[in-house]
Design a protein around this motif. Structure first.
Motif, PDB file in Angstrom:
ATOM      1  N   ALA A  11       4.850  -1.374   3.264  1.00  0.00           N
ATOM      2  CA  ALA A  11       4.201  -0.195   2.688  1.00  0.00           C
ATOM      3  C   ALA A  11       5.290   0.695   2.088  1.00  0.00           C
ATOM      4  CB  ALA A  11       3.407   0.561   3.738  1.00  0.00           C
TER       5      ALA A  11
ATOM      6  N   GLN B 185       0.841  -1.199   0.000  1.00  0.00           N
ATOM      7  CA  GLN B 185       0.000   0.000   0.000  1.00  0.00           C
ATOM      8  C   GLN B 185       0.871   1.241   0.000  1.00  0.00           C
ATOM      9  OE1 GLN B 185      -2.843  -0.431   3.403  1.00  0.00           O
ATOM     10  NE2 GLN B 185      -4.343   0.212   1.885  1.00  0.00           N
TER      11      GLN B 185
ATOM     12  N   THR C  88      -3.117   2.126  10.921  1.00  0.00           N
ATOM     13  CA  THR C  88      -2.566   1.634   9.649  1.00  0.00           C
ATOM     14  C   THR C  88      -1.085   1.302   9.782  1.00  0.00           C
ATOM     15  OG1 THR C  88      -4.169   2.893   8.331  1.00  0.00           O
ATOM     16  CG2 THR C  88      -2.114   2.258   7.238  1.00  0.00           C
ATOM     17  N   ASP C  89      -0.380   2.098  10.562  1.00  0.00           N
ATOM     18  CA  ASP C  89       1.069   1.916  10.697  1.00  0.00           C
ATOM     19  C   ASP C  89       1.462   1.087  11.918  1.00  0.00           C
ATOM     20  OD1 ASP C  89       0.232   3.761  12.530  1.00  0.00           O
ATOM     21  OD2 ASP C  89       1.876   5.172  12.195  1.00  0.00           O
TER      22      ASP C  89
ATOM     23  N   PHE D  80      -5.400   7.787   5.878  1.00  0.00           N
ATOM     24  CA  PHE D  80      -5.600   6.387   6.257  1.00  0.00           C
ATOM     25  C   PHE D  80      -6.063   6.306   7.707  1.00  0.00           C
ATOM     26  CE2 PHE D  80      -2.965   5.881   2.537  1.00  0.00           C
ATOM     27  CZ  PHE D  80      -3.439   4.703   1.975  1.00  0.00           C
TER      28      PHE D  80
ATOM     29  N   THR E 279       1.080   4.177   1.599  1.00  0.00           N
ATOM     30  CA  THR E 279       0.548   4.865   2.779  1.00  0.00           C
ATOM     31  C   THR E 279       1.431   6.008   3.253  1.00  0.00           C
ATOM     32  OG1 THR E 279       1.658   3.351   4.306  1.00  0.00           O
ATOM     33  CG2 THR E 279      -0.551   2.738   3.565  1.00  0.00           C
TER      34      THR E 279
END
Length: 203
Positions: free
Chosen positions: A146, A31, A66-67, A62, A33
């Motif tokens: 990512a 992704q 997400t991270d 996002f 991101t």
């Protein structure tokens, strides 16, 4: 004997499984991101002299978390498509363990969920080419999960050119010119002296 064969088969199966899970990470599966930008002076950049200011951070569009698997950030200098033509050693591959797009490390450090900035002096061994900047987020196994880059998906925007160092300095060029001039003057002086001696001998 059967037990040994079973153990070897198990190791082989495990190795294949590991290769499938971790060894064949594809760029297309990642992704985008991260937001990455790069700023520098206008015009041709010189390796070993010019600096690039790189900024990166999580794209705030996002959702939170997400991270959560991001442990390390790796920022790299990458070849643009125009500098990969007819150069197999710079070829882009979807499998990251075979990809040769990004060959120059800018920084690798622990990931933080805040925007970061780094001023990087272009390394002296960077060749003449057109480049962009890419950042990878790595998990606890040091595998890419990512990415982000300062150019578009086709790698056509926000590119910059770097000129490799020639290994020559202005002082050397000046010395070379002076030496050449001295050589010419010395040669002319030699011929003048020889001609003068010939005249005296004839008298």
């Amino acid at each position: 004997m059967a037990a040994r064969v079973l153990v070897l088969a198990s190791i082989l199966i495990f190795s294949c499984f590991a290769e499938t899970c971790y060894g064949a990470i594809s760029f297309s599966s990642l992704q985008r991101t991260l937001v990455v930008t790069a700023s520098h002076r206008q015009g041709l950049l010189i390796a070993g002299e010019d600096k690039i200011t790189v900024r990166w951070g999580l794209n705030q569009s996002f959702p939170a978390g997400t991270d959560s698997s991001y442990k390390t950030i790796k920022v790299q200098l990458c070849y643009a498509p125009i500098s990969q033509v007819d150069r197999a050693w710079r070829k882009t591959e979807d499998h990251l363990n075979k990809d040769k797009t990004c060959q120059f490390k800018i920084v690798k450090k622990p990931y933080t969920n805040v925007n970061e900035t780094l001023e990087w002096t272009i390394e002296r061994d960077v060749p003449t080419a057109t480049f962009f900047i890419r950042a990878y987020a790595l998990d606890s196994h040091d595998h890419e999960v990512a990415y982000g880059q300062n150019t578009d998906a086709d790698k056509k925007t926000n590119l910059f050119e770097i000129q490799a160092i020639t290994g020559r300095h202005a002082s050397l060029d000046i010395a070379s010119v002076c030496f050449s001039a001295f050589s010419v003057v010395s040669l002319m002086g030699f011929f003048f002296m020889e001609k003068r001696k010939a005249r005296k001998s004839q008298q």
